[in-house]
Design a protein around this motif. Structure first.
Motif, short mmCIF file in Angstrom:
data_model
loop_
_atom_site.label_atom_id
_atom_site.label_comp_id
_atom_site.label_asym_id
_atom_site.label_seq_id
_atom_site.Cartn_x
_atom_site.Cartn_y
_atom_site.Cartn_z
N PHE A 156 48.68 90.69 -12.71
CA PHE A 156 46.73 90.06 -13.49
C PHE A 156 47.05 89.06 -12.24
O PHE A 156 45.85 88.26 -12.15
CB PHE A 156 46.88 90.12 -14.38
N GLY A 157 47.77 87.84 -12.62
CA GLY A 157 47.84 86.42 -12.59
C GLY A 157 47.58 86.01 -10.82
O GLY A 157 47.42 85.32 -9.88
N ILE A 160 44.49 86.87 -9.59
CA ILE A 160 43.77 85.57 -10.48
C ILE A 160 43.94 84.29 -9.25
O ILE A 160 43.36 83.27 -8.49
CB ILE A 160 43.88 84.48 -11.10
N ASN A 161 45.31 84.35 -8.98
CA ASN A 161 45.38 82.98 -7.18
C ASN A 161 44.55 83.55 -6.36
O ASN A 161 44.14 82.52 -5.78
CB ASN A 161 47.25 82.95 -7.78
N ALA A 163 42.07 85.09 -5.49
CA ALA A 163 40.39 85.34 -5.58
C ALA A 163 40.63 83.96 -5.81
O ALA A 163 39.29 83.57 -5.11
CB ALA A 163 40.27 85.75 -7.08
N LEU A 164 40.73 82.88 -6.42
CA LEU A 164 40.72 80.55 -6.63
C LEU A 164 40.64 80.65 -5.54
O LEU A 164 39.67 80.04 -4.66
CB LEU A 164 41.81 80.78 -7.36
#
Length: 350
Positions: A156-157, A160-161, A163-164
């Motif tokens: 998940f992390g 997120i990275n 996507a950012l």
């Protein structure tokens, strides 16, 4: 007096606020760095798309980003998934005892009877090394099992990275030129010097990322191919490992295929061992010795030894990001000294 005090107070607060802002962004530093690197690499494509479709920066940035995702992000995710699966299978075989590092070391000692004496002269106890290898294999299996429990959170992390990173890349592609001009106005180094530094940053980042990744892909593919051809277990796993290690100039991939060749000799597979040594030295090594100077050293305008030491230093200090940051810092170091020698040493004494 009051004006100087106000100016110094303002500069102090500016520095303080900038440091605090940097601390806030620290958790996302990797995503920000790679967004900058990707936008620099794909900016020429963005420029070509703009020339074709006209002044539509949003559409051009989106098309460039989609192209980047298709040719870079998706393949990397697929390879990473396969690498994790093969790595888990490999450690499970170690945990079941199908692969025993201690037994492998014993076979090498039996095949090369002079090895124990040589290691003894060097102060290395072979029995101790064998025990440590076995313990490390068991510990690695347990660690991997523990990491599997937290894989959901890590995944998940990671998502997120990514996507950012892609989100920021879109805006850097769209507004990169304006942001560069804004930084030129803000930094008090002189516009000409700043443009030269930004140009060098783009040049080195583009050359280092494209060059090293291309060399890594070639060496990893060649290594995986020869392992598959010789029926060595886990060719994809070892191919990816060789690709990562090839980021270390000169010696990277050899850290994998050379020990495997020694093991093949130790188990009596002389033909396979000879083929692996010849292929590793002549083909995999040639890819490094020919492609890296052409793609990295030439474009960065750095000597090969500077590329080597700056890459090793960057990897040791900053992890995987260091293979770009190390040569980048070295290039900026040389640019700053070049500016100093040209502009300051030639000034007449006051």
């Amino acid at each position: 007096m009051r004006e100087k005090l106000e100016q110094r107070s303002f500069l102090f607060m500016l520095l303080l606020v900038s440091l605090l802002f940097g601390l806030i962004l620290k958790p996302f530093w990797g995503a920000i760095f790679w967004a900058c690197a990707i936008s620099v690499i794909f900016y020429p494509l963005q420029h070509r798309i703009l020339c074709r479709i006209g002044p539509k920066p949003n559409r051009a940035a989106l098309l460039t980003l989609l192209f980047c995702v298709v040719i870079v992000v998706f393949p990397v995710l697929l390879i990473a998934t396969s690498f994790v699966q093969e790595g888990l299978s490999f450690y499970q075989r170690i945990d079941r005892g199908e692969i025993n590092p201690g037994r492998v070391l014993e076979q090498i000692r039996t095949a090369f009877p002079l090895l124990p004496e040589l290691l003894e002269r060097l102060g290395i106890d072979l029995d101790s090394v064998r025990q440590r290898l076995s313990d490390a294999a068991v510990a690695g299996s347990k660690l991997l099992a523990e990491k599997a429990l937290t894989a959901g959170q890590s995944t998940f992390g990671f998502i997120i990275n990514v996507a950012l990173m892609l989100y920021l890349t879109f805006f850097l592609l769209r507004d990169g030129h304006q942001l560069t001009e804004l930084m030129v106005k803000a930094l008090p180094l002189g516009d000409e010097r700043e443009r030269k530094l930004f140009s060098k940053f783009s040049e080195v980042t583009r050359a280092t990322v494209k060059g090293n990744i291309l060399v890594a892909m070639v060496q990893g593919a060649l290594g995986g191919f020869i392992f598959w051809a010789l029926d060595i277990p886990g060719p994809l796993l070892w191919g990816v490992v060789m690709a990562f290690l090839s980021l270390i100039p000169a010696v990277g991939a050899g850290l994998v295929w050379l020990p495997v060749a020694i093991y093949l000799y130790a188990t009596g597979a002389w033909v396979a061992g000879t083929v692996l040594v010849a292929f590793g030295a002549l083909v995999i090594g040639l890819a490094d010795n020919v492609l890296r100077p052409l793609l990295v050293g030439r474009d960065t305008k750095l000597p090969d030894y500077v590329v080597l030491f700056s890459t090793l230093g960057g990897l040791s200090l900053m992890g995987i990001n260091g293979f770009v940051i190390g040569p980048l810092v070295a290039a900026l170091f040389m640019v700053f000294w070049d500016i100093f020698m040209r502009e300051f040493n030639n000034q007449p004494p006051e």
